[in-house]
Write an enzyme that holds these catalytic residues in place. Structure first.
Site, PDB file in Angstrom:
ATOM      1  N   HIS A 172       2.396   7.005  -3.256  1.00  0.00           N
ATOM      2  CA  HIS A 172       2.521   5.604  -3.690  1.00  0.00           C
ATOM      3  C   HIS A 172       1.221   4.820  -3.564  1.00  0.00           C
ATOM      4  O   HIS A 172       1.232   3.591  -3.674  1.00  0.00           O
ATOM      5  CB  HIS A 172       3.631   4.887  -2.914  1.00  0.00           C
ATOM      6  CG  HIS A 172       4.969   5.547  -3.011  1.00  0.00           C
ATOM      7  ND1 HIS A 172       5.655   5.660  -4.198  1.00  0.00           N
ATOM      8  CD2 HIS A 172       5.742   6.141  -2.060  1.00  0.00           C
ATOM      9  CE1 HIS A 172       6.799   6.290  -3.976  1.00  0.00           C
ATOM     10  NE2 HIS A 172       6.874   6.600  -2.705  1.00  0.00           N
ATOM     11  N   GLU A 186       1.949  -7.140 -10.311  1.00  0.00           N
ATOM     12  CA  GLU A 186       2.180  -5.716 -10.518  1.00  0.00           C
ATOM     13  C   GLU A 186       3.579  -5.479 -11.091  1.00  0.00           C
ATOM     14  O   GLU A 186       4.551  -6.101 -10.668  1.00  0.00           O
ATOM     15  CB  GLU A 186       2.003  -4.964  -9.203  1.00  0.00           C
ATOM     16  CG  GLU A 186       0.644  -5.237  -8.557  1.00  0.00           C
ATOM     17  CD  GLU A 186       0.143  -4.100  -7.708  1.00  0.00           C
ATOM     18  OE1 GLU A 186       0.780  -3.042  -7.695  1.00  0.00           O
ATOM     19  OE2 GLU A 186      -0.911  -4.274  -7.077  1.00  0.00           O
ATOM     20  N   VAL A 189      -8.770  -3.597  -4.998  1.00  0.00           N
ATOM     21  CA  VAL A 189      -9.746  -2.510  -4.897  1.00  0.00           C
ATOM     22  C   VAL A 189     -10.307  -2.193  -6.283  1.00  0.00           C
ATOM     23  O   VAL A 189     -11.502  -1.938  -6.454  1.00  0.00           O
ATOM     24  CB  VAL A 189      -9.092  -1.259  -4.282  1.00  0.00           C
ATOM     25  CG1 VAL A 189     -10.062  -0.085  -4.277  1.00  0.00           C
ATOM     26  CG2 VAL A 189      -8.600  -1.547  -2.866  1.00  0.00           C
ATOM     27  N   ARG A 206      -4.858 -11.339  -3.469  1.00  0.00           N
ATOM     28  CA  ARG A 206      -6.221 -11.057  -3.020  1.00  0.00           C
ATOM     29  C   ARG A 206      -6.987 -10.359  -4.124  1.00  0.00           C
ATOM     30  O   ARG A 206      -6.442 -10.073  -5.190  1.00  0.00           O
ATOM     31  CB  ARG A 206      -6.180 -10.152  -1.784  1.00  0.00           C
ATOM     32  CG  ARG A 206      -5.364  -8.880  -2.035  1.00  0.00           C
ATOM     33  CD  ARG A 206      -5.550  -7.849  -0.967  1.00  0.00           C
ATOM     34  NE  ARG A 206      -4.577  -6.770  -1.060  1.00  0.00           N
ATOM     35  CZ  ARG A 206      -4.639  -5.746  -1.906  1.00  0.00           C
ATOM     36  NH1 ARG A 206      -5.647  -5.669  -2.770  1.00  0.00           N
ATOM     37  NH2 ARG A 206      -3.721  -4.793  -1.910  1.00  0.00           N
ATOM     38  N   GLU A 248      16.194  -1.173  -4.109  1.00  0.00           N
ATOM     39  CA  GLU A 248      15.913  -1.344  -5.542  1.00  0.00           C
ATOM     40  C   GLU A 248      16.330  -0.091  -6.290  1.00  0.00           C
ATOM     41  O   GLU A 248      16.188   1.030  -5.781  1.00  0.00           O
ATOM     42  CB  GLU A 248      14.413  -1.578  -5.786  1.00  0.00           C
ATOM     43  CG  GLU A 248      13.969  -3.001  -5.694  1.00  0.00           C
ATOM     44  CD  GLU A 248      12.524  -3.167  -6.132  1.00  0.00           C
ATOM     45  OE1 GLU A 248      12.097  -4.324  -6.238  1.00  0.00           O
ATOM     46  OE2 GLU A 248      11.825  -2.161  -6.362  1.00  0.00           O
ATOM     47  N   LYS A 249      16.781  -0.286  -7.503  1.00  0.00           N
ATOM     48  CA  LYS A 249      17.095   0.844  -8.374  1.00  0.00           C
ATOM     49  C   LYS A 249      15.823   1.634  -8.663  1.00  0.00           C
ATOM     50  O   LYS A 249      14.751   1.057  -8.892  1.00  0.00           O
ATOM     51  CB  LYS A 249      17.690   0.327  -9.690  1.00  0.00           C
ATOM     52  CG  LYS A 249      18.008   1.416 -10.716  1.00  0.00           C
ATOM     53  CD  LYS A 249      19.140   2.304 -10.262  1.00  0.00           C
ATOM     54  CE  LYS A 249      19.481   3.350 -11.324  1.00  0.00           C
ATOM     55  NZ  LYS A 249      20.491   4.315 -10.828  1.00  0.00           N
ATOM     56  N   HIS A 257       2.960   2.325 -13.548  1.00  0.00           N
ATOM     57  CA  HIS A 257       2.585   1.183 -12.706  1.00  0.00           C
ATOM     58  C   HIS A 257       1.421   0.468 -13.396  1.00  0.00           C
ATOM     59  O   HIS A 257       0.316   0.989 -13.467  1.00  0.00           O
ATOM     60  CB  HIS A 257       2.166   1.695 -11.327  1.00  0.00           C
ATOM     61  CG  HIS A 257       1.931   0.622 -10.321  1.00  0.00           C
ATOM     62  ND1 HIS A 257       2.078   0.821  -8.975  1.00  0.00           N
ATOM     63  CD2 HIS A 257       1.551  -0.673 -10.448  1.00  0.00           C
ATOM     64  CE1 HIS A 257       1.811  -0.294  -8.318  1.00  0.00           C
ATOM     65  NE2 HIS A 257       1.464  -1.206  -9.198  1.00  0.00           N
ATOM     66  N   GLY A 278       0.792  -1.218   0.000  1.00  0.00           N
ATOM     67  CA  GLY A 278       0.000   0.000   0.000  1.00  0.00           C
ATOM     68  C   GLY A 278       0.828   1.273   0.000  1.00  0.00           C
ATOM     69  O   GLY A 278       0.369   2.323   0.435  1.00  0.00           O
ATOM     70  N   GLY A 279       2.075   1.182  -0.474  1.00  0.00           N
ATOM     71  CA  GLY A 279       2.918   2.366  -0.525  1.00  0.00           C
ATOM     72  C   GLY A 279       3.590   2.708   0.792  1.00  0.00           C
ATOM     73  O   GLY A 279       4.333   3.684   0.880  1.00  0.00           O
TER      74      GLY A 279
END
Length: 456
Positions: free
Chosen positions: A246, A286, A306, A303, A211-212, A219, A175-176
């Site tokens: 995010h 994702e 949303v 899951r 991560e780079k 996204h 969730g960012g």
């Protein structure tokens, strides 16, 4: 007498408990009613008068308002399911939906968890383990560390090899939350411990990795479905690049960025990854795309999303029904991706200040939803929006034969929506719909920040 629960040669569950609240609980109840399945709601003290409580066939009180004492209380949820004779538990999204321990508890108690196995939930819940498994399956991942970085010294050394800018991420994050972008070694020194503290606070796990940073990222996610009989299919992609902090705010399909070749490569990689881990039920792979069209695995959400209504509108499918039938042991109803029907866009309506994006609890004194679009909501006039849960109060989803038509319907729908008594992000959503970069489809995850800075 015709039994609506009988289809594809199998009888599904007689009663399902939904371990959630608000609009997603109501959404799941709607499919259960269509299938002839009885429903059980759970509720906290704060939700005793909520719409989802009234709409279920039965409702069970599970604790005080704080989520940790109610919707995250595994003992209370399991007890409610057993006392009411529910055969299965649908977790919705959030709360216990990606908790491997809860899925395992359901199994031990003789309840069917409507989702993937506990083992897969745990594996994909660790971003480090998920990266490792995707790499083994030949799915590209963002360059980064292959194991947790335990100390600042390790992080500094790894960062030199990866290069700046980069992201410091919580392995258990979602969730960012638990993500920090750093530009220099000095920023990494300032950020490392605070990011670890947030990870421990939100997820109970302080493991971090690097991560780079992908410049100008888009996204984009792929909806996948798999059954216990070895069948798997993708249901197209969803563009999720309109984000604040995010977190997704607007989603659409098809992505205006992808051409047919890119889409085919992306969906094939998503299916390859899901199949490699033995995934079952619905899930979302994702990815991040860079400006050159290269894509990298980001995470897997094990899951219902949303934004699943976007996929439902372009396919004509009921994804909750698919979840239930797969959990009951049925085969996928189709073995090939169905034809796509036009375009769809979803806007998340939050009870929040539209400028500062801060929650705005209170009582809704007047409410009118637009016509001609789909509205999934958990509130009504007179509903109290409390500070205890996520401030999202509704999703508005528009469909059209083209992207332009879908966006025009969404703009009209947002203009016609009336919510009084609390602040909402409706003005911001309208601003997005009218933004030239968004209308052209040329936006990335920096759109909202650029809008705030007057650059878009």
């Amino acid at each position: 007498m015709y039994d609506r629960r009988r289809r594809f040669g199998t009888v599904t569950f007689r009663k399902i408990l939904v371990a959630n609240r608000g609009e997603i609980a109501r959404r799941i109840f709607r499919t259960c009613r269509t299938m002839g399945i009885q429903t059980v709601a759970v509720y906290s003290e704060a939700d005793k008068g909520a719409v989802h409580v009234r709409e279920a066939d039965e409702a069970v009180y599970i604790g005080p308002p704080p989520a940790a004492q109610s919707y995250l209380n595994m003992d209370a949820v399991i007890r409610a399911a057993k006392e009411t004779g529910a055969e299965a538990v649908h977790p919705g999204y959030g709360f216990l939906s990606e908790n491997g321990d809860f899925a395992e508890r359901c199994q031990r108690e003789g309840l069917v968890f409507i989702g993937p196995s506990p083992e897969v939930i745990r594996a994909m819940g660790s971003k480090i383990e998920a990266r490792r498994r995707m790499q083994a399956a030949g799915v590209p991942v963002v360059p980064g560390t292959e194991r947790p970085v335990d100390t600042l010294e390790e992080a500094m050394e790894a960062a030199e090899g990866i290069g700046y800018p980069l992201m410091v991420k919580a392995s258990a994050g979602g969730g960012g939350i638990g993500m920090s972008r750093v530009e220099t070694p000095e920023e990494l020194k300032k950020t490392f411990e605070s990011t670890r503290a947030r990870a421990v606070n939100f997820f109970g796990d302080g493991a971090l990795f690097l991560e780079k940073w992908v410049e100008g990222p888009r996204h984009i996610e792929v909806q996948v479905a798999a059954d216990a009989h070895g069948n798997a299919v993708h249901l197209f992609e969803r563009e999720c690049s309109v984000q604040r902090r995010h977190q997704k705010v607007v989603e659409e399909s098809p992505s205006p960025f992808l051409n047919d070749t890119m889409r085919e490569r992306l969906t094939a990689a998503a299916l390859r990854g899901a199949t490699a881990i033995g995934y079952r039920n619905l899930g979302t792979m994702e990815f991040l795309f860079d400006a050159k069209g290269n894509f990298y695995f980001l995470e897997m959400n094990t899951r219902l999303q949303v934004e699943h209504p976007v996929t439902e509108l372009i396919t004509g499918l009921d994804l909750v029904e698919w979840q239930i039938r797969i959990a009951a042991g049925e085969r996928l109803p189709v073995l090939e991706t169905p034809a796509r029907r036009g375009a769809a866009v979803e806007c998340r309506v939050y009870a929040e200040d539209p400028v500062r994006f801060l929650p705005s609890p209170g009582t809704i004194t007047a409410l009118a939803w637009p016509e001609g679009v789909r509205v999934d909501t958990g509130v009504e006039q007179g509903s109290a929006v409390t500070p205890f849960y996520d401030p999202m109060i509704a999703k508005i989803i528009a469909h059209g034969s083209t992207r332009e038509e879908a966006l025009a319907r969404m703009e009209r729908a947002l203009s016609e929506t009336r919510i009084e008594g609390i602040k909402t992000n409706l003005p911001f959503l309208l601003e997005v719909m009218r933004n030239p970069e968004f209308r052209r489809g040329s936006y990335d995850t920096g759109l909202v920040q650029n809008m705030q800075n007057g650059k878009a």
